[in-house]
Design a protein around this motif. Structure first.
Motif, PDB file in Angstrom:
ATOM      1  N   PRO A  63       0.813  -1.226   0.000  1.00 26.28           N
ATOM      2  CA  PRO A  63       0.000   0.000   0.000  1.00 26.28           C
ATOM      3  C   PRO A  63       0.842   1.269   0.000  1.00 26.28           C
ATOM      4  O   PRO A  63       0.400   2.312  -0.500  1.00 26.28           O
ATOM      5  N   ALA A  64       2.062   1.186   0.559  1.00 25.63           N
ATOM      6  CA  ALA A  64       2.937   2.366   0.508  1.00 25.63           C
ATOM      7  C   ALA A  64       3.292   2.706  -0.931  1.00 25.63           C
ATOM      8  O   ALA A  64       3.327   3.885  -1.327  1.00 25.63           O
ATOM      9  N   LEU A  65       3.549   1.686  -1.743  1.00 22.58           N
ATOM     10  CA  LEU A  65       3.867   1.912  -3.149  1.00 22.58           C
ATOM     11  C   LEU A  65       2.671   2.482  -3.898  1.00 22.58           C
ATOM     12  O   LEU A  65       2.795   3.421  -4.682  1.00 22.58           O
ATOM     13  N   LEU A  66       1.493   1.941  -3.640  1.00 22.59           N
ATOM     14  CA  LEU A  66       0.297   2.422  -4.333  1.00 22.59           C
ATOM     15  C   LEU A  66      -0.119   3.805  -3.863  1.00 22.59           C
ATOM     16  O   LEU A  66      -0.755   4.558  -4.610  1.00 22.59           O
ATOM     17  N   ALA A  67       0.217   4.168  -2.626  1.00 21.89           N
ATOM     18  CA  ALA A  67      -0.111   5.513  -2.153  1.00 21.89           C
ATOM     19  C   ALA A  67       0.585   6.582  -2.982  1.00 21.89           C
ATOM     20  O   ALA A  67       0.089   7.705  -3.110  1.00 21.89           O
ATOM     21  N   GLY A  68       1.744   6.236  -3.564  1.00 22.41           N
ATOM     22  CA  GLY A  68       2.461   7.196  -4.384  1.00 22.41           C
ATOM     23  C   GLY A  68       2.190   7.076  -5.862  1.00 22.41           C
ATOM     24  O   GLY A  68       2.418   8.027  -6.607  1.00 22.41           O
ATOM     25  N   LEU A  69       1.678   5.922  -6.316  1.00 23.94           N
ATOM     26  CA  LEU A  69       1.511   5.695  -7.750  1.00 23.94           C
ATOM     27  C   LEU A  69       0.086   5.377  -8.162  1.00 23.94           C
ATOM     28  O   LEU A  69      -0.300   5.669  -9.299  1.00 23.94           O
ATOM     29  N   GLY A  70      -0.680   4.752  -7.275  1.00 24.46           N
ATOM     30  CA  GLY A  70      -1.996   4.256  -7.661  1.00 24.46           C
ATOM     31  C   GLY A  70      -3.127   5.203  -7.301  1.00 24.46           C
ATOM     32  O   GLY A  70      -2.927   6.333  -6.862  1.00 24.46           O
ATOM     33  N   THR A  71      -4.346   4.691  -7.473  1.00 20.43           N
ATOM     34  CA  THR A  71      -5.531   5.452  -7.117  1.00 20.43           C
ATOM     35  C   THR A  71      -5.877   5.206  -5.647  1.00 20.43           C
ATOM     36  O   THR A  71      -5.344   4.295  -5.001  1.00 20.43           O
ATOM     37  N   LEU A  72      -6.804   6.012  -5.139  1.00 22.96           N
ATOM     38  CA  LEU A  72      -7.223   5.856  -3.749  1.00 22.96           C
ATOM     39  C   LEU A  72      -7.920   4.515  -3.546  1.00 22.96           C
ATOM     40  O   LEU A  72      -7.713   3.845  -2.526  1.00 22.96           O
ATOM     41  N   ALA A  73      -8.738   4.099  -4.521  1.00 25.14           N
ATOM     42  CA  ALA A  73      -9.436   2.817  -4.397  1.00 25.14           C
ATOM     43  C   ALA A  73      -8.441   1.662  -4.360  1.00 25.14           C
ATOM     44  O   ALA A  73      -8.607   0.712  -3.578  1.00 25.14           O
ATOM     45  N   GLN A  74      -7.414   1.703  -5.177  1.00 22.40           N
ATOM     46  CA  GLN A  74      -6.400   0.656  -5.167  1.00 22.40           C
ATOM     47  C   GLN A  74      -5.666   0.611  -3.836  1.00 22.40           C
ATOM     48  O   GLN A  74      -5.417  -0.463  -3.279  1.00 22.40           O
ATOM     49  N   THR A  75      -5.329   1.792  -3.297  1.00 21.62           N
ATOM     50  CA  THR A  75      -4.616   1.848  -2.017  1.00 21.62           C
ATOM     51  C   THR A  75      -5.463   1.277  -0.886  1.00 21.62           C
ATOM     52  O   THR A  75      -4.968   0.511  -0.041  1.00 21.62           O
ATOM     53  N   ILE A  76      -6.753   1.622  -0.871  1.00 17.90           N
ATOM     54  CA  ILE A  76      -7.637   1.104   0.179  1.00 17.90           C
ATOM     55  C   ILE A  76      -7.784  -0.407   0.054  1.00 17.90           C
ATOM     56  O   ILE A  76      -7.711  -1.154   1.045  1.00 17.90           O
ATOM     57  N   ALA A  77      -8.008  -0.898  -1.170  1.00 15.30           N
ATOM     58  CA  ALA A  77      -8.213  -2.334  -1.372  1.00 15.30           C
ATOM     59  C   ALA A  77      -6.986  -3.139  -0.942  1.00 15.30           C
ATOM     60  O   ALA A  77      -7.105  -4.161  -0.247  1.00 15.30           O
ATOM     61  N   VAL A  78      -5.806  -2.673  -1.320  1.00 17.22           N
ATOM     62  CA  VAL A  78      -4.578  -3.404  -0.954  1.00 17.22           C
ATOM     63  C   VAL A  78      -4.328  -3.292   0.544  1.00 17.22           C
ATOM     64  O   VAL A  78      -3.833  -4.239   1.173  1.00 17.22           O
ATOM     65  N   SER A  79      -4.664  -2.161   1.151  1.00 21.54           N
ATOM     66  CA  SER A  79      -4.492  -2.022   2.597  1.00 21.54           C
ATOM     67  C   SER A  79      -5.372  -3.013   3.347  1.00 21.54           C
ATOM     68  O   SER A  79      -4.927  -3.635   4.327  1.00 21.54           O
ATOM     69  N   VAL A  80      -6.607  -3.173   2.890  1.00 21.29           N
ATOM     70  CA  VAL A  80      -7.500  -4.141   3.524  1.00 21.29           C
ATOM     71  C   VAL A  80      -6.947  -5.561   3.356  1.00 21.29           C
ATOM     72  O   VAL A  80      -6.952  -6.367   4.296  1.00 21.29           O
ATOM     73  N   TRP A  81      -6.473  -5.874   2.160  1.00 17.52           N
ATOM     74  CA  TRP A  81      -5.894  -7.202   1.920  1.00 17.52           C
ATOM     75  C   TRP A  81      -4.706  -7.468   2.838  1.00 17.52           C
ATOM     76  O   TRP A  81      -4.600  -8.532   3.440  1.00 17.52           O
ATOM     77  N   VAL A  82      -3.810  -6.500   2.953  1.00 15.98           N
ATOM     78  CA  VAL A  82      -2.625  -6.674   3.791  1.00 15.98           C
ATOM     79  C   VAL A  82      -3.033  -6.847   5.251  1.00 15.98           C
ATOM     80  O   VAL A  82      -2.462  -7.678   5.977  1.00 15.98           O
ATOM     81  N   ALA A  83      -4.040  -6.084   5.698  1.00 12.58           N
ATOM     82  CA  ALA A  83      -4.490  -6.223   7.089  1.00 12.58           C
ATOM     83  C   ALA A  83      -5.027  -7.624   7.356  1.00 12.58           C
ATOM     84  O   ALA A  83      -4.751  -8.229   8.404  1.00 12.58           O
ATOM     85  N   VAL A  84      -5.799  -8.158   6.403  1.00 10.44           N
ATOM     86  CA  VAL A  84      -6.338  -9.517   6.574  1.00 10.44           C
ATOM     87  C   VAL A  84      -5.214 -10.545   6.590  1.00 10.44           C
ATOM     88  O   VAL A  84      -5.199 -11.464   7.437  1.00 10.44           O
ATOM     89  N   VAL A  85      -4.240 -10.395   5.677  1.00 17.87           N
ATOM     90  CA  VAL A  85      -3.131 -11.358   5.622  1.00 17.87           C
ATOM     91  C   VAL A  85      -2.316 -11.308   6.905  1.00 17.87           C
ATOM     92  O   VAL A  85      -1.921 -12.350   7.455  1.00 17.87           O
ATOM     93  N   VAL A  86      -2.051 -10.111   7.425  1.00 12.13           N
ATOM     94  CA  VAL A  86      -1.281  -9.988   8.659  1.00 12.13           C
ATOM     95  C   VAL A  86      -2.046 -10.601   9.832  1.00 12.13           C
ATOM     96  O   VAL A  86      -1.465 -11.286  10.698  1.00 12.13           O
ATOM     97  N   ALA A  87      -3.376 -10.380   9.869  1.00 14.89           N
ATOM     98  CA  ALA A  87      -4.179 -10.958  10.949  1.00 14.89           C
ATOM     99  C   ALA A  87      -4.143 -12.490  10.905  1.00 14.89           C
ATOM    100  O   ALA A  87      -3.968 -13.164  11.934  1.00 14.89           O
ATOM    101  N   VAL A  88      -4.305 -13.059   9.706  1.00 19.00           N
ATOM    102  CA  VAL A  88      -4.259 -14.525   9.576  1.00 19.00           C
ATOM    103  C   VAL A  88      -2.866 -15.048   9.925  1.00 19.00           C
ATOM    104  O   VAL A  88      -2.722 -16.068  10.620  1.00 19.00           O
TER     105      VAL A  88
END
Length: 376
Positions: A63-88
């Protein structure tokens, strides 16, 4: 009288900021494949190193990479994915204590919230710059005359395309005036970009639109443009702004084969005739705004424009188009390949060839004018 026809001579993009941002950002398919591949690699490395390693936290860089290059929707979606993966991963490979487990989750969520906020701020600034650029482009279009322009002496076709990938537009300018002394044509390029460049260009255009009708000698027209740039620079200096110079070519055409020209440091024109291309041999001179420093006196030069010839005037948006190897667009070769193209279609064809050469990358405005004698 000058007769004008509305057409595609002045081109531009009507797309909004959202479409432009999506075009600049990586595609959703690329993002999904990259995130899944990165997640798989990190989880496999995590499983291979044991429970003590916290390699899964490296996914926060996505998400840090997408925060500088991607859209807001992409950054939010990847942040949610990373949070789920870290929790699991925290469940499968728990830290030594419950406090460490909770601290890991809180740190990841806090970092991702900050990254989403940074992405939103970046896109807000880009949206503001987009609106400023669109306003500058609209202002510049209002200053420039619609093309084509037909006079008793010459037919002028052309294309003006502002560089909309940059933060600000450039300073290309042109005009055509049907005067008692024949048709006068101006093409030029202001040093620099943005609203200050448009201001200098407006000063030159205003001076040309008066002097072209007032002055019988073409050198006097050029001297009026020189004085206009000097006055503009004097006001700019008082306001603490940078002084600018303007490269320009002023042409005078009447019935007959001869063309008068005063070149003020601008690119030489090209003459197309019977499938052959040659550069018009004009002494460069010094740009407008610098004649007093150089101590130069403007002089008129002459060359022939036959009835079956096409004269091409352009700015460095064409000549400085570069391919991936840094090679500049070969204008003479490009015009030779377009030698049989009608004068009315030549500007668009040349711009298309230069854009193909550069892979669509543009760093400056593009202005191309094609002139041919008006046939009875």
């Amino acid at each position: 009288m000058v007769r004008r026809r509305e057409g595609g001579g002045v081109g531009g993009s009507a797309d909004g900021y959202g479409a432009e941002a999506e075009a600049r950002a990586p595609g959703n398919r690329t993002v999904v494949l990259g995130v899944l591949a990165s997640t798989a690699v990190v989880l496999l490395a995590q499983a291979g190193t044991g429970t003590s390693a916290r390699l899964v936290l490296l996914l926060v860089f996505l998400p840090a990479l997408l925060a500088g290059l991607g859209t807001l929707a992409q950054t939010i979606a990847v942040s949610v994915w990373v949070a789920v993966v870290v929790a699991v991963s925290t469940v499968l490979f728990p830290p030594t204590s419950l406090e460490a487990r909770a601290g890991t989750l809180v740190a990841v969520l806090g970092a991702e919230a900050a990254l989403v906020a940074l992405c939103a701020r970046r896109m807000g600034r880009e949206r503001q710059l987009f609106r400023m650029r669109q306003s500058a482009v609209a202002l510049q279009r209002q200053l420039l005359r619609p093309l084509p322009v037909l006079t008793p002496d010459v037919q002028v076709f052309g294309l003006y395309r502002p560089v909309e990938e940059d933060a600000m537009v450039g300073g290309d300018l042109y005009d055509v005036a049907d005067t008692p002394y024949g048709t006068r044509v101006l093409v030029g390029d202001v040093q620099g970009k943005g609203l200050p460049a448009i201001g200098a260009g407006f000063a030159v255009l205003s001076a040309f639109r008066e002097a072209a009708f007032r002055e019988a000698a073409l050198t006097a027209v050029a001297d009026s443009l020189e004085a206009a740039v000097q006055r503009h620079n004097a006001y700019a200096a008082q306001a603490g702004e940078s002084e600018r110079f303007v490269t320009a070519t002023v042409l005078g055409l009447e019935r007959g084969p001869e063309v008068q020209a005063v070149n003020c440091g601008h690119l030489a024109p090209y003459l197309l005739r019977r499938g052959r291309v040659e550069t018009v041999d004009l002494a460069a001179g010094v740009p407008l705004g610098l004649a007093e420093l150089a101590g130069e006196v403007r002089t008129v030069q002459w060359f022939a424009l036959p009835e079956d010839g096409v004269l091409v005037l352009l700015t460095d948006g064409i000549t400085e188009a570069q391919d991936r190897d840094g090679e500049f667009y070969p204008v003479e070769e490009g015009l030779t390949a377009l030698g049989t193209t009608a004068a009315s279609l030549l500007p668009q064809a040349l711009d298309g060839a230069a854009r193909h050469w550069s892979g669509g990358r543009r760093r400056d405005d593009v202005t191309v004018l094609s002139l041919r004698r008006t046939t009875p």
